[in-house]
Design a protein around this motif. Sequence first.
Motif, PDB file in Angstrom:
ATOM      1  N   GLU A 175       7.458  38.850  84.849  1.00 57.49           N
ATOM      2  CA  GLU A 175       8.738  38.158  84.830  1.00 57.49           C
ATOM      3  C   GLU A 175       9.285  37.987  83.416  1.00 57.49           C
ATOM      4  O   GLU A 175      10.487  37.798  83.243  1.00 57.49           O
ATOM      5  CB  GLU A 175       8.601  36.786  85.510  1.00 57.49           C
ATOM      6  N   PHE A 176       8.388  38.056  82.403  1.00 53.25           N
ATOM      7  CA  PHE A 176       8.885  37.872  81.044  1.00 53.25           C
ATOM      8  C   PHE A 176       9.871  38.966  80.651  1.00 53.25           C
ATOM      9  O   PHE A 176      10.712  38.770  79.783  1.00 53.25           O
ATOM     10  CB  PHE A 176       7.724  37.804  80.044  1.00 53.25           C
ATOM     11  N   MET A 177       9.788  40.132  81.317  1.00 51.89           N
ATOM     12  CA  MET A 177      10.726  41.214  81.006  1.00 51.89           C
ATOM     13  C   MET A 177      12.144  40.843  81.416  1.00 51.89           C
ATOM     14  O   MET A 177      13.109  41.379  80.872  1.00 51.89           O
ATOM     15  CB  MET A 177      10.297  42.506  81.701  1.00 51.89           C
ATOM     16  N   ASN A 178      12.276  39.925  82.373  1.00 54.87           N
ATOM     17  CA  ASN A 178      13.621  39.491  82.780  1.00 54.87           C
ATOM     18  C   ASN A 178      14.354  38.766  81.658  1.00 54.87           C
ATOM     19  O   ASN A 178      15.581  38.674  81.672  1.00 54.87           O
ATOM     20  CB  ASN A 178      13.531  38.581  84.010  1.00 54.87           C
ATOM     21  N   ILE A 179      13.582  38.241  80.694  1.00 56.10           N
ATOM     22  CA  ILE A 179      14.212  37.600  79.542  1.00 56.10           C
ATOM     23  C   ILE A 179      15.041  38.621  78.766  1.00 56.10           C
ATOM     24  O   ILE A 179      16.099  38.300  78.210  1.00 56.10           O
ATOM     25  CB  ILE A 179      13.144  36.975  78.623  1.00 56.10           C
ATOM     26  N   LEU A 180      14.577  39.869  78.771  1.00 62.86           N
ATOM     27  CA  LEU A 180      15.260  40.917  78.004  1.00 62.86           C
ATOM     28  C   LEU A 180      16.279  41.685  78.837  1.00 62.86           C
ATOM     29  O   LEU A 180      17.234  42.233  78.281  1.00 62.86           O
ATOM     30  CB  LEU A 180      14.226  41.893  77.427  1.00 62.86           C
ATOM     31  N   THR A 181      16.092  41.745  80.152  1.00 62.26           N
ATOM     32  CA  THR A 181      17.032  42.480  81.003  1.00 62.26           C
ATOM     33  C   THR A 181      18.136  41.540  81.504  1.00 62.26           C
ATOM     34  O   THR A 181      19.239  41.521  80.962  1.00 62.26           O
ATOM     35  CB  THR A 181      16.280  43.137  82.170  1.00 62.26           C
ATOM     36  N   ASP A 182      17.811  40.729  82.507  1.00 64.12           N
ATOM     37  CA  ASP A 182      18.803  39.749  82.989  1.00 64.12           C
ATOM     38  C   ASP A 182      19.172  38.752  81.895  1.00 64.12           C
ATOM     39  O   ASP A 182      20.330  38.352  81.770  1.00 64.12           O
ATOM     40  CB  ASP A 182      18.262  39.003  84.207  1.00 64.12           C
ATOM     41  N   GLY A 183      18.165  38.354  81.103  1.00 63.96           N
ATOM     42  CA  GLY A 183      18.438  37.432  80.009  1.00 63.96           C
ATOM     43  C   GLY A 183      19.330  38.044  78.948  1.00 63.96           C
ATOM     44  O   GLY A 183      20.204  37.370  78.391  1.00 63.96           O
ATOM     45  N   GLY A 184      19.124  39.334  78.672  1.00 66.48           N
ATOM     46  CA  GLY A 184      19.986  40.017  77.709  1.00 66.48           C
ATOM     47  C   GLY A 184      21.427  40.032  78.157  1.00 66.48           C
ATOM     48  O   GLY A 184      22.351  39.877  77.346  1.00 66.48           O
ATOM     49  N   ARG A 185      21.631  40.192  79.470  1.00 67.25           N
ATOM     50  CA  ARG A 185      22.997  40.150  80.010  1.00 67.25           C
ATOM     51  C   ARG A 185      23.592  38.751  79.913  1.00 67.25           C
ATOM     52  O   ARG A 185      24.741  38.581  79.508  1.00 67.25           O
ATOM     53  CB  ARG A 185      22.975  40.600  81.469  1.00 67.25           C
ATOM     54  N   GLU A 186      22.790  37.743  80.282  1.00 64.48           N
ATOM     55  CA  GLU A 186      23.299  36.370  80.288  1.00 64.48           C
ATOM     56  C   GLU A 186      23.575  35.865  78.866  1.00 64.48           C
ATOM     57  O   GLU A 186      24.634  35.313  78.590  1.00 64.48           O
ATOM     58  CB  GLU A 186      22.295  35.449  80.990  1.00 64.48           C
ATOM     59  N   PHE A 187      22.601  36.040  77.977  1.00 60.23           N
ATOM     60  CA  PHE A 187      22.799  35.592  76.597  1.00 60.23           C
ATOM     61  C   PHE A 187      23.838  36.448  75.880  1.00 60.23           C
ATOM     62  O   PHE A 187      24.494  35.994  74.946  1.00 60.23           O
ATOM     63  CB  PHE A 187      21.480  35.627  75.825  1.00 60.23           C
ATOM     64  N   GLY A 188      24.002  37.688  76.340  1.00 60.47           N
ATOM     65  CA  GLY A 188      24.934  38.597  75.696  1.00 60.47           C
ATOM     66  C   GLY A 188      26.390  38.304  75.976  1.00 60.47           C
ATOM     67  O   GLY A 188      27.266  38.963  75.421  1.00 60.47           O
ATOM     68  N   ARG A 189      26.664  37.303  76.810  1.00 66.10           N
ATOM     69  CA  ARG A 189      28.065  36.939  77.031  1.00 66.10           C
ATOM     70  C   ARG A 189      28.657  36.272  75.789  1.00 66.10           C
ATOM     71  O   ARG A 189      29.881  36.134  75.688  1.00 66.10           O
ATOM     72  CB  ARG A 189      28.198  36.018  78.240  1.00 66.10           C
ATOM     73  N   TYR A 190      27.786  35.822  74.876  1.00 62.38           N
ATOM     74  CA  TYR A 190      28.220  35.311  73.571  1.00 62.38           C
ATOM     75  C   TYR A 190      27.619  36.197  72.486  1.00 62.38           C
ATOM     76  O   TYR A 190      26.542  36.772  72.682  1.00 62.38           O
ATOM     77  CB  TYR A 190      27.742  33.868  73.361  1.00 62.38           C
ATOM     78  N   PRO A 191      28.265  36.323  71.338  1.00 59.95           N
ATOM     79  CA  PRO A 191      27.672  37.090  70.224  1.00 59.95           C
ATOM     80  C   PRO A 191      26.299  36.535  69.876  1.00 59.95           C
ATOM     81  O   PRO A 191      26.109  35.315  69.779  1.00 59.95           O
ATOM     82  CB  PRO A 191      28.677  36.871  69.088  1.00 59.95           C
ATOM     83  N   PHE A 192      25.330  37.407  69.701  1.00 59.94           N
ATOM     84  CA  PHE A 192      23.947  36.972  69.529  1.00 59.94           C
ATOM     85  C   PHE A 192      23.731  36.113  68.287  1.00 59.94           C
ATOM     86  O   PHE A 192      22.755  35.370  68.209  1.00 59.94           O
ATOM     87  CB  PHE A 192      23.019  38.195  69.482  1.00 59.94           C
ATOM     88  N   ALA A 193      24.618  36.182  67.327  1.00 62.46           N
ATOM     89  CA  ALA A 193      24.453  35.406  66.098  1.00 62.46           C
ATOM     90  C   ALA A 193      24.498  33.904  66.350  1.00 62.46           C
ATOM     91  O   ALA A 193      23.955  33.129  65.552  1.00 62.46           O
ATOM     92  CB  ALA A 193      25.522  35.792  65.077  1.00 62.46           C
ATOM     93  N   ILE A 194      25.121  33.465  67.441  1.00 63.63           N
ATOM     94  CA  ILE A 194      25.235  32.019  67.678  1.00 63.63           C
ATOM     95  C   ILE A 194      23.894  31.397  68.040  1.00 63.63           C
ATOM     96  O   ILE A 194      23.753  30.173  68.010  1.00 63.63           O
ATOM     97  CB  ILE A 194      26.278  31.701  68.775  1.00 63.63           C
ATOM     98  N   TYR A 195      22.886  32.233  68.381  1.00 65.59           N
ATOM     99  CA  TYR A 195      21.583  31.698  68.765  1.00 65.59           C
ATOM    100  C   TYR A 195      20.643  31.504  67.580  1.00 65.59           C
ATOM    101  O   TYR A 195      19.502  31.076  67.767  1.00 65.59           O
ATOM    102  CB  TYR A 195      20.923  32.617  69.800  1.00 65.59           C
ATOM    103  N   GLY A 196      21.108  31.829  66.389  1.00 65.30           N
ATOM    104  CA  GLY A 196      20.287  31.607  65.205  1.00 65.30           C
ATOM    105  C   GLY A 196      19.844  32.903  64.551  1.00 65.30           C
ATOM    106  O   GLY A 196      19.827  33.977  65.169  1.00 65.30           O
TER     107      GLY A 196
END
Length: 259
Positions: A175-196
């Motif tokens: 399930e940790f791979m979902n952080i990069l697949t589904d999570g990449g889509r979800e977090f990618g709705r904002y520019p990645f720089a805002i996460y630090g």
Amino acid sequence: MAKLYVGFFLMHLKSQMQYKTAFFLTTLGNFLTSFTTLLGVWFIFDRFQVVEGFTFNEILLCFAIMTMSFSLAELFARGFDTFPRILGNGEFDRVLVRPRNTIFLVLAAKTEFTRLGRLLQSLLVFVYVLPRCGVVWSPLKILTLVLMVSCGCLLFFGLFLVYASFAFFTVEGLEFMNILTDGGREFGRYPFAIYGEEVLKFLTYIVPLALVQYYPLLYLLDQSQRVVDMLAPVIALVFLLPCYQFFRFALRRYRSTGS
């Protein structure tokens, strides 16, 4: 091989259209589920006018790019997303005895047309935001946009390939791979720089999602004039090499069920 893939593609389409009501309801469900994410973005900007220097329409452009990239990858690479099941029920043994490339056969084994609901939503967002995002469009910027979507799709495919590779070593879904697949889509709705800065570095040098999202976005918005930012999506494709090699490494350790 292209003709064979088209044959598989049409076969899956015909199969899924046998139950038209179920197909359209599932597609509508995917559209509405993704729409709730879009509402989340709208609610934030109803409260704040700017997030880390990015306006609502600029964020929508980012949202549309990542959603379309992921939707295309999920549409065509669904076979790798469900790969643990293919291994578990013995279907993969049949793949290995066929005289075609293994990756091609897994790709052709599953096409999920119900994911068109999410793809449709990203297209509608594009139609709305392209004339409003403030980008002064030029041939180079149009090329950059095309590269962001196409290379983003291939990058997500690489992540699906890594997910499938882990299935050779464990019967449990990782399930940790979902952080990069589904999570990449979800977090990618904002520019990645805002996460630090640390997250941005990870998504630049380890899993280069920022190369298909953040850096070319800066070029589109005239916040960067560097050609390397425009070509960053192409550079991100280097990530596919270790993904492919890891799949081959895992494949060599596969032991047939003997059934």
